[in-house]
Design an enzyme around this catalytic site. Structure first.
Site, PDB file in Angstrom:
ATOM      1  N   HIS A 100     -25.217   4.090  18.266  1.00  0.00           N
ATOM      2  CA  HIS A 100     -24.108   3.289  17.739  1.00  0.00           C
ATOM      3  C   HIS A 100     -23.365   2.585  18.869  1.00  0.00           C
ATOM      4  O   HIS A 100     -23.098   1.374  18.802  1.00  0.00           O
ATOM      5  CB  HIS A 100     -23.117   4.194  16.990  1.00  0.00           C
ATOM      6  CG  HIS A 100     -23.557   4.587  15.621  1.00  0.00           C
ATOM      7  ND1 HIS A 100     -23.980   3.686  14.684  1.00  0.00           N
ATOM      8  CD2 HIS A 100     -23.623   5.818  15.020  1.00  0.00           C
ATOM      9  CE1 HIS A 100     -24.288   4.321  13.562  1.00  0.00           C
ATOM     10  NE2 HIS A 100     -24.088   5.625  13.751  1.00  0.00           N
TER      11      HIS A 100
ATOM     12  N   PRO B 198       0.827  -1.210   0.000  1.00  0.00           N
ATOM     13  CA  PRO B 198       0.000   0.000   0.000  1.00  0.00           C
ATOM     14  C   PRO B 198       0.860   1.259   0.000  1.00  0.00           C
ATOM     15  O   PRO B 198       2.049   1.223   0.338  1.00  0.00           O
ATOM     16  CB  PRO B 198      -0.812  -0.129   1.307  1.00  0.00           C
ATOM     17  CG  PRO B 198      -0.710  -1.556   1.701  1.00  0.00           C
ATOM     18  CD  PRO B 198       0.603  -2.046   1.192  1.00  0.00           C
TER      19      PRO B 198
ATOM     20  N   ASP C 230     -23.720   5.307   7.114  1.00  0.00           N
ATOM     21  CA  ASP C 230     -23.870   4.031   7.823  1.00  0.00           C
ATOM     22  C   ASP C 230     -24.547   2.992   6.936  1.00  0.00           C
ATOM     23  O   ASP C 230     -24.130   1.834   6.887  1.00  0.00           O
ATOM     24  CB  ASP C 230     -24.692   4.238   9.095  1.00  0.00           C
ATOM     25  CG  ASP C 230     -24.080   5.275  10.012  1.00  0.00           C
ATOM     26  OD1 ASP C 230     -22.845   5.418   9.970  1.00  0.00           O
ATOM     27  OD2 ASP C 230     -24.828   5.944  10.754  1.00  0.00           O
TER      28      ASP C 230
ATOM     29  N   GLY D 114       2.666   4.545   1.195  1.00  0.00           N
ATOM     30  CA  GLY D 114       3.147   5.044   2.476  1.00  0.00           C
ATOM     31  C   GLY D 114       3.775   4.024   3.381  1.00  0.00           C
ATOM     32  O   GLY D 114       4.053   4.326   4.546  1.00  0.00           O
ATOM     33  N   THR D 115       4.026   2.810   2.887  1.00  0.00           N
ATOM     34  CA  THR D 115       4.577   1.765   3.753  1.00  0.00           C
ATOM     35  C   THR D 115       6.101   1.748   3.774  1.00  0.00           C
ATOM     36  O   THR D 115       6.686   0.961   4.513  1.00  0.00           O
ATOM     37  CB  THR D 115       4.060   0.387   3.311  1.00  0.00           C
ATOM     38  OG1 THR D 115       4.289   0.227   1.907  1.00  0.00           O
ATOM     39  CG2 THR D 115       2.574   0.255   3.602  1.00  0.00           C
ATOM     40  N   GLY D 116       6.771   2.563   2.959  1.00  0.00           N
ATOM     41  CA  GLY D 116       8.223   2.675   3.031  1.00  0.00           C
ATOM     42  C   GLY D 116       8.971   2.054   1.879  1.00  0.00           C
ATOM     43  O   GLY D 116      10.157   1.745   2.022  1.00  0.00           O
ATOM     44  N   LYS D 117       8.339   1.884   0.724  1.00  0.00           N
ATOM     45  CA  LYS D 117       9.028   1.275  -0.420  1.00  0.00           C
ATOM     46  C   LYS D 117      10.152   2.181  -0.932  1.00  0.00           C
ATOM     47  O   LYS D 117      11.284   1.739  -1.127  1.00  0.00           O
ATOM     48  CB  LYS D 117       8.011   0.984  -1.531  1.00  0.00           C
ATOM     49  CG  LYS D 117       6.900   0.022  -1.114  1.00  0.00           C
ATOM     50  CD  LYS D 117       5.970  -0.302  -2.256  1.00  0.00           C
ATOM     51  CE  LYS D 117       5.154   0.908  -2.680  1.00  0.00           C
ATOM     52  NZ  LYS D 117       4.211   1.332  -1.635  1.00  0.00           N
TER      53      LYS D 117
ATOM     54  N   HIS E  12     -28.054   9.627  18.142  1.00  0.00           N
ATOM     55  CA  HIS E  12     -27.525   8.817  17.042  1.00  0.00           C
ATOM     56  C   HIS E  12     -26.200   8.154  17.439  1.00  0.00           C
ATOM     57  O   HIS E  12     -26.029   6.934  17.263  1.00  0.00           O
ATOM     58  CB  HIS E  12     -27.327   9.716  15.810  1.00  0.00           C
ATOM     59  CG  HIS E  12     -26.913   8.975  14.577  1.00  0.00           C
ATOM     60  ND1 HIS E  12     -27.763   8.743  13.521  1.00  0.00           N
ATOM     61  CD2 HIS E  12     -25.728   8.406  14.224  1.00  0.00           C
ATOM     62  CE1 HIS E  12     -27.126   8.073  12.579  1.00  0.00           C
ATOM     63  NE2 HIS E  12     -25.883   7.865  12.982  1.00  0.00           N
ATOM     64  N   GLU E  13     -25.283   8.923  17.992  1.00  0.00           N
ATOM     65  CA  GLU E  13     -23.977   8.376  18.352  1.00  0.00           C
ATOM     66  C   GLU E  13     -24.071   7.417  19.534  1.00  0.00           C
ATOM     67  O   GLU E  13     -23.398   6.385  19.556  1.00  0.00           O
ATOM     68  CB  GLU E  13     -22.995   9.511  18.659  1.00  0.00           C
ATOM     69  CG  GLU E  13     -22.738  10.464  17.507  1.00  0.00           C
ATOM     70  CD  GLU E  13     -22.258   9.751  16.266  1.00  0.00           C
ATOM     71  OE1 GLU E  13     -21.574   8.711  16.385  1.00  0.00           O
ATOM     72  OE2 GLU E  13     -22.581  10.215  15.154  1.00  0.00           O
TER      73      GLU E  13
END
EC number: 3.4.24.-
Length: 688
Positions: A489, A265, A563, A267-270, A485-486
């Site tokens: 959840h 992916p 949602d 940003g993983t440091g390649k 609502h929160e």
């Protein structure tokens, strides 16, 4: 000025032009050479010198021609020559209307027509002045009425033909043509290549590789700066050891890998690994992007590939790093209308250079991409990329090591624990963690602190995941709806077995969300059970269920749009991908449909019948319907606890997971999800 001057101007620079006789004299062999030496063919060096001398003579000839033309233009007569007497005799001008008036009054004595009848030199007897005036009049052509009237007035008029100075005309023509001719010949000479006309010496240097070359790379990054990707790091350290001590491996018959492909992916440091190996290997290093091969001109990409590997072979052993190789290494034959021929030609050249008939001994190619599924299969085979290293998202230990690297130059408060931050940031890549520490430092400086505290780090996590903090809502019905609502959840997720524990409930708006419920995710999101997926659907529908039960169906809002989209996607994946429905363990999705490439998705074959599609929709509807009933049941059975939690949330605007569970435990005896044995990624938050 006489024509003799122009002739001398023409002959002067031509005397300095090198001639073929001079050239032959300069290259005559000495008489002392043996006869056998004359029979030998000239060496390659002699041919190249002769070629350069010929181009130099031609360039000198062209330059002399240009200077001759320019000088001739300045010194020579103009191309058009008129009779000198009428023109030189007057500098006064008169309008055409006044000329006609003088003609009617019989004051015009003589008219000389020049320049094809467009100009007249007129002699006028002006009684006011008392003498004859000579004036210049511009005529609108030569009207027939004007000629007739001059005849009637007995005016002496004559037409003078235009004399053409052919010498001046030729010099004028060469003067206009000289500079473009010099420019054209110079470009042709400098862009020509004796050995490879379509090679690196294309016009303007288009065929030359744009790779950045470092004989002794100094990137400032070593393997000590790389953390969280131990497997990939070990492979690269092995390559460095092979470059430094090749006899250790060659004694066993081992050969150095020709290529290493880094996948994972963003940003993983390649790219960071490539910079590290450049700083550690101690060999020449070439680096470029895959998009730098292709230009608007045909053949440039293949030419640059040849030039790159020619330079690399000349400096072997060396390393060539191609970042984002998917820009040029895409699978061939997938383009609409036959594909991109220029890109495919460039890829073919790269394939040949990496492992073709000639080979590339001593050149190690390292490439990076986050889309390995679209790369051509010929590029991935052993012999070109012998190793494919997957650089994935770091685990909790890797995140802690990455945080140690990025916190070296930052002042942290003594209460800040990097292990706690690593636990709260699952799913973060190395770039995300670097950004997290930088955002926390900026936030601490903005608040006037001399150290980074846990508060700044928490706020930075929220900002990275959910966006910037927005304007807080004013107390009212909308804020109460968001609070219910929160809390809905959080209640439904906590009371459903298999869900992840609540980390935080807040009414602080961030991004597009007016409220957020955070869950503490797990470490392995790749293994999720059917019970966990169903629990996520129940938790996702908890907000809509709270609005429905507490305010009534007519008062439900659009806040649950995100949602609903999320739970529908989970339910459809349970049916079509994971085989967790009444249909059975079938994979009902064509893998090509999931490709990022638009063309592959267009060409994907849908092997699903209409009856099967209806069954899938029915199963998805049943899963969501059952989960919604469970969510509404949780809300009805815990109405008192929900009201209490909403009151506290409206007052404090943010509840931690421990505060939430402490209040809820006072109203229910049901076991709560307090451990984090099974968790999801932090990005899988439920928002309104």
């Amino acid at each position: 000025m006489k024509m003799a001057s122009s002739s001398s101007a023409l002959s002067f620079p031509l005397s300095n032009i090198p001639t073929c006789s001079k050239k032959s004299q300069q290259f005559q062999k000495p008489a002392s050479l043996s006869k056998s030496s004359h029979t030998h063919k000239p060496s390659l060096k002699t041919q190249i010198l002769h070629h350069k001398f010929t181009k130099r003579n031609l360039l000198s000839l062209t330059t002399a021609l240009g200077f001759t033309s320019a000088l001739g233009t300045v010194l020579a007569h103009p191309a058009k020559a008129e009779p000198e007497a009428p023109i030189e005799a007057t500098s006064n001008r008169m309008s055409y209307s006044r000329f006609l008036q003088h003609l009617k009054e019989n004051e015009v004595k003589k008219v000389d027509l020049i320049e094809n009848g467009t100009v007249a030199i007129v002699e006028i007897s002006n009684p006011v002045v008392g003498k004859i005036q000579r004036v210049r009049v511009n005529l609108p052509g030569l009207p027939v009425d004007l000629v007739r009237e001059m005849k009637e007035k007995n005016v002496d008029f004559a037409a003078h033909p235009m004399n053409v100075n052919w010498g001046a005309f030729l010099l004028n023509f060469l003067g206009n043509l000289g500079f473009p001719l010099i420019l054209l010949v110079s470009l042709l000479l400098t862009s020509s290549s004796r050995r490879n006309p379509a090679g690196p010496n294309l016009p303007f240097g288009l065929g030359r590789s744009k790779a950045k070359f470092q004989m002794e790379p100094n990137t400032g990054i070593t393997f000590e700066d790389v953390a969280g990707v131990d497997e990939a790091k070990q492979d690269f350290e092995e390559i460095v050891e092979f470059l430094k001590t090749p006899e250790k491996f060659s004694a066993l018959g081992a050969k150095i890998p020709k290529g290493v492909l880094l996948t994972g992916p963003p940003g993983t440091g390649k790219t960071l690994l490539a910079k590290a190996i450049a700083g550690e290997a101690g060999v020449p290093f070439f680096s470029l992007s895959g998009s730098e091969f292709i230009e608007m001109f045909v053949g440039v990409g293949a030419s640059r590939a040849r030039d790159l590997f020619n330079k690399a072979k000349a400096n072997s052993p060396c390393i060539v790093f191609i970042d984002e190789i998917d820009a040029v290494g895409r699978m061939r034959g997938t383009g609409i209308g036959g594909g991109n021929d220029e890109r495919e030609q460039t890829l073919n050249q790269i394939l040949t250079e990496m492992d073709g008939f000639a080979g590339n001994t001593g050149v190690i190619v390292i490439a990076a991409t986050n889309r390995p599924e679209i790369l051509d299969s010929a590029l991935l085979r052993p012999g070109r990329f012998d190793r494919q290293v997957s650089v994935g998202l770091p685990d909790i230990r890797g995140r802690e090591e990455i945080l140690k690297v990025h916190s070296r130059s930052k002042k942290l408060d003594k209460d800040v624990s990097l292990s706690v931050i690593a636990m709260r940031t699952p799913g973060f890549s190395g770039a995300d963690l670097a950004n997290l520490m930088n955002e926390a430092a900026i936030l601490a400086g903005r608040r006037g602190k001399d150290k980074i505290t846990l508060t700044e780090i928490d706020d930075s996590i929220d900002r990275i995941v959910a966006g910037m903090e927005g304007t807080k809502m004013i107390d009212g019905k909308s804020k109460a709806i968001v609070a219910y609502h929160e809390v809905g959840h959080a209640i439904c997720a906590t009371l459903t077995e298999g869900h992840d524990p609540v980390q935080k409930v807040t009414l602080v708006p961030r991004g597009q969300a007016r409220g957020l419920t955070w869950f503490l995710p797990g470490e392995d999101p790749t293994l999720v059970s059917k019970q966990q997926l169903f629990a996520r659907i129940v938790g996702g529908l908890g907000g809509r269920a709270a609005e429905d039960v507490i305010f009534g169906e007519p008062e439900i809002t659009t806040g649950a749009a995100g949602d609903l989209q999320q739970v529908t996607e989970i339910a459809r994946q349970m049916v079509t991908m994971f085989g967790m429905s009444e249909i059975g363990p079938w994979a009902l999705t064509d893998p090509a449909v999931k490709q990022n490439d638009v063309v592959l998705r267009m060409l994907a074959r849908n092997s699903m019948s209409e009856k099967l599609a209806e069954d899938i929709d029915s199963c998805v509807k049943k899963i969501i319907g059952d989960a919604y009933e469970v969510a509404k049941k949780h809300v009805r059975n815990n109405r008192e606890a929900i009201d209490k939690l909403v009151d506290v949330l409206l007052e404090k605007e943010t509840l931690t997971g421990d505060e939430f569970r402490a209040i809820l435990s006072e109203y229910t005896d049901q076991p709560l999800n307090t451990d984090g044995d099974v968790r999801i990624r932090i990005n899988d938050l439920i928002s309104v």
